[in-house]
Design a protein around this motif. Structure first.
Motif, PDB file in Angstrom:
ATOM      1  N   PRO A  38       0.792  -1.231   0.000  1.00 58.14           N
ATOM      2  CA  PRO A  38       0.000   0.000   0.000  1.00 58.14           C
ATOM      3  C   PRO A  38       0.827   1.286   0.000  1.00 58.14           C
ATOM      4  O   PRO A  38       0.499   2.228  -0.724  1.00 58.14           O
ATOM      5  CB  PRO A  38      -0.845  -0.105   1.264  1.00 58.14           C
ATOM      6  CG  PRO A  38      -0.918  -1.568   1.564  1.00 58.14           C
ATOM      7  CD  PRO A  38       0.392  -2.140   1.096  1.00 58.14           C
ATOM      8  N   THR A  42       5.294   2.455   6.085  1.00 60.42           N
ATOM      9  CA  THR A  42       4.171   1.908   6.858  1.00 60.42           C
ATOM     10  C   THR A  42       4.672   0.613   7.517  1.00 60.42           C
ATOM     11  O   THR A  42       5.575  -0.057   6.992  1.00 60.42           O
ATOM     12  CB  THR A  42       2.954   1.602   5.956  1.00 60.42           C
ATOM     13  OG1 THR A  42       3.401   0.836   4.849  1.00 60.42           O
ATOM     14  CG2 THR A  42       2.281   2.868   5.482  1.00 60.42           C
ATOM     15  N   PRO A  43       4.110   0.266   8.676  1.00 57.18           N
ATOM     16  CA  PRO A  43       4.735  -0.799   9.474  1.00 57.18           C
ATOM     17  C   PRO A  43       4.697  -2.186   8.838  1.00 57.18           C
ATOM     18  O   PRO A  43       5.719  -2.886   8.791  1.00 57.18           O
ATOM     19  CB  PRO A  43       3.950  -0.761  10.791  1.00 57.18           C
ATOM     20  CG  PRO A  43       2.689  -0.032  10.497  1.00 57.18           C
ATOM     21  CD  PRO A  43       2.986   0.910   9.379  1.00 57.18           C
ATOM     22  N   VAL A  44       3.522  -2.617   8.366  1.00 63.66           N
ATOM     23  CA  VAL A  44       3.430  -3.973   7.813  1.00 63.66           C
ATOM     24  C   VAL A  44       4.319  -4.105   6.574  1.00 63.66           C
ATOM     25  O   VAL A  44       5.062  -5.086   6.400  1.00 63.66           O
ATOM     26  CB  VAL A  44       1.962  -4.341   7.491  1.00 63.66           C
ATOM     27  CG1 VAL A  44       1.882  -5.716   6.857  1.00 63.66           C
ATOM     28  CG2 VAL A  44       1.104  -4.276   8.747  1.00 63.66           C
ATOM     29  N   CYS A  45       4.273  -3.089   5.714  1.00 66.79           N
ATOM     30  CA  CYS A  45       5.077  -3.121   4.489  1.00 66.79           C
ATOM     31  C   CYS A  45       6.570  -3.195   4.819  1.00 66.79           C
ATOM     32  O   CYS A  45       7.338  -3.874   4.120  1.00 66.79           O
ATOM     33  CB  CYS A  45       4.812  -1.878   3.635  1.00 66.79           C
ATOM     34  SG  CYS A  45       3.088  -1.677   3.182  1.00 66.79           S
ATOM     35  N   ARG A 122      -2.437  -5.485  -1.237  1.00 62.54           N
ATOM     36  CA  ARG A 122      -1.294  -6.412  -1.242  1.00 62.54           C
ATOM     37  C   ARG A 122      -1.551  -7.507  -2.280  1.00 62.54           C
ATOM     38  O   ARG A 122      -2.053  -8.581  -1.948  1.00 62.54           O
ATOM     39  CB  ARG A 122      -1.088  -7.017   0.152  1.00 62.54           C
ATOM     40  CG  ARG A 122      -0.751  -6.007   1.193  1.00 62.54           C
ATOM     41  CD  ARG A 122      -0.361  -6.588   2.516  1.00 62.54           C
ATOM     42  NE  ARG A 122      -0.438  -5.564   3.540  1.00 62.54           N
ATOM     43  CZ  ARG A 122       0.469  -4.624   3.751  1.00 62.54           C
ATOM     44  NH1 ARG A 122       1.565  -4.592   3.010  1.00 62.54           N
ATOM     45  NH2 ARG A 122       0.304  -3.713   4.684  1.00 62.54           N
ATOM     46  N   ALA A 141      -4.767  -4.577   3.341  1.00 64.15           N
ATOM     47  CA  ALA A 141      -3.623  -3.797   3.824  1.00 64.15           C
ATOM     48  C   ALA A 141      -3.197  -4.198   5.229  1.00 64.15           C
ATOM     49  O   ALA A 141      -2.019  -4.145   5.575  1.00 64.15           O
ATOM     50  CB  ALA A 141      -3.958  -2.309   3.768  1.00 64.15           C
TER      51      ALA A 141
HETATM   52  C1  BEZ Z   1       1.099  -1.143   6.767  1.00 65.81           C
HETATM   53  O1  BEZ Z   1       1.901  -1.454   5.890  1.00 65.81           O
HETATM   54  O2  BEZ Z   1       1.381  -1.226   7.951  1.00 65.81           O
HETATM   55  C2  BEZ Z   1      -0.264  -0.668   6.414  1.00 65.81           C
HETATM   56  C3  BEZ Z   1      -0.470   0.026   5.245  1.00 65.81           C
HETATM   57  C4  BEZ Z   1      -1.717   0.484   4.943  1.00 65.81           C
HETATM   58  C5  BEZ Z   1      -2.769   0.231   5.819  1.00 65.81           C
HETATM   59  C6  BEZ Z   1      -2.565  -0.487   6.989  1.00 65.81           C
HETATM   60  C7  BEZ Z   1      -1.294  -0.943   7.280  1.00 65.81           C
END
Ligand code: BEZ
Length: 212
Positions: A38, A42-45, A122, A141
């Motif tokens: 996304p 950003t944390p998850v990415c 994703r 996301a």
């Molecule tokens: C993430 O990468 O942490 C993330 C990106 C978009 C929405 C929620 C989380």
């Protein structure tokens, strides 16, 4: 229209953190993993791109080249990479496409307006050396992907495209495979010298044919 299994992966030219590429030329004779995230920073990415960098050799062993994409620009990708390296203790090692014009996102239908008007979800595409799409996955996301699962699917796709077998639920390298339904048990016994176990007339197991 969204892309389907067996479709030709759309070709494109794009700027990446490793320079400009022409996608099909960049793939060459390799398999490809094209995946979108996304947004940068950003944390998850950050965990996903780090994990993929850590697994680059595992993908390379299977002949798979990795490339990521988001609608952020090159400057953003370049500023983010040191964070990915620091957080995941890895040297970043594959290109990220700068798709601020959304060309790749639109070609691969990576923007799902009910999830986000602006950002790619994703998406995952596994592309074969014939440039055909072998796998598509779409995660929201908020859910980071399991890249071990993507390696597992690559193993299955590469095995089942070379042998007349399929792989059962949760199959992993080295485990028994399923004889293709198109083969009779009589023919399967001749074709698979390691043996065939018939559980049902339509469910026959044989040891993985390409391992000792
Ligand atoms: C993430 O990468 O942490 C993330 C990106 C978009 C929405 C929620 C989380």
């Amino acid at each position: 229209m969204s892309l389907r299994l067996g479709d030709t992966a759309p070709d494109f030219t794009a700027n990446t953190t490793d320079g400009q590429i022409s996608f099909h030329e960049w793939l060459g004779d390799s398999w490809g993993l094209l995946f979108s995230h996304p947004a940068d920073f950003t944390p998850v990415c950050t965990t996903e791109l780090g994990m993929t960098a850590l697994l680059k050799d595992d993908f390379a062993k299977r002949g798979v080249k990795i490339i990521a994409v988001s609608v952020d620009d090159l400057d953003s990708h370049r500023r983010w990479i040191p964070d990915i390296e620091e957080v995941n203790n890895v040297k970043f090692n594959f290109p990220i496409i700068a798709d601020e014009g959304r060309k790749v996102a639109e070609l691969y239908d990576m923007i799902h307006p009910n999830a986000s008007e602006k950002a790619t979800v994703r998406s995952v595409f596994i592309i074969g050396p014939d440039k055909k799409i072998k796998l598509t996955l779409t995660y929201p996301a908020s859910t980071g992907r399991n890249f071990q699962e993507i390696l597992r699917v690559v193993d299955s796709i590469q095995l089942t495209s070379n042998y007349s077998v399929a792989t059962p639920a949760d199959w992993k390298q080295g485990e028994d495979t399923i004889v293709s339904p198109s083969i009779s048990t009589e023919d399967a016994i001749k074709k698979f010298p390691k043996g065939v176990k018939e559980v049902k007339p339509y469910l026959r197991y044989t040891p993985q044919p390409n391992v000792d």
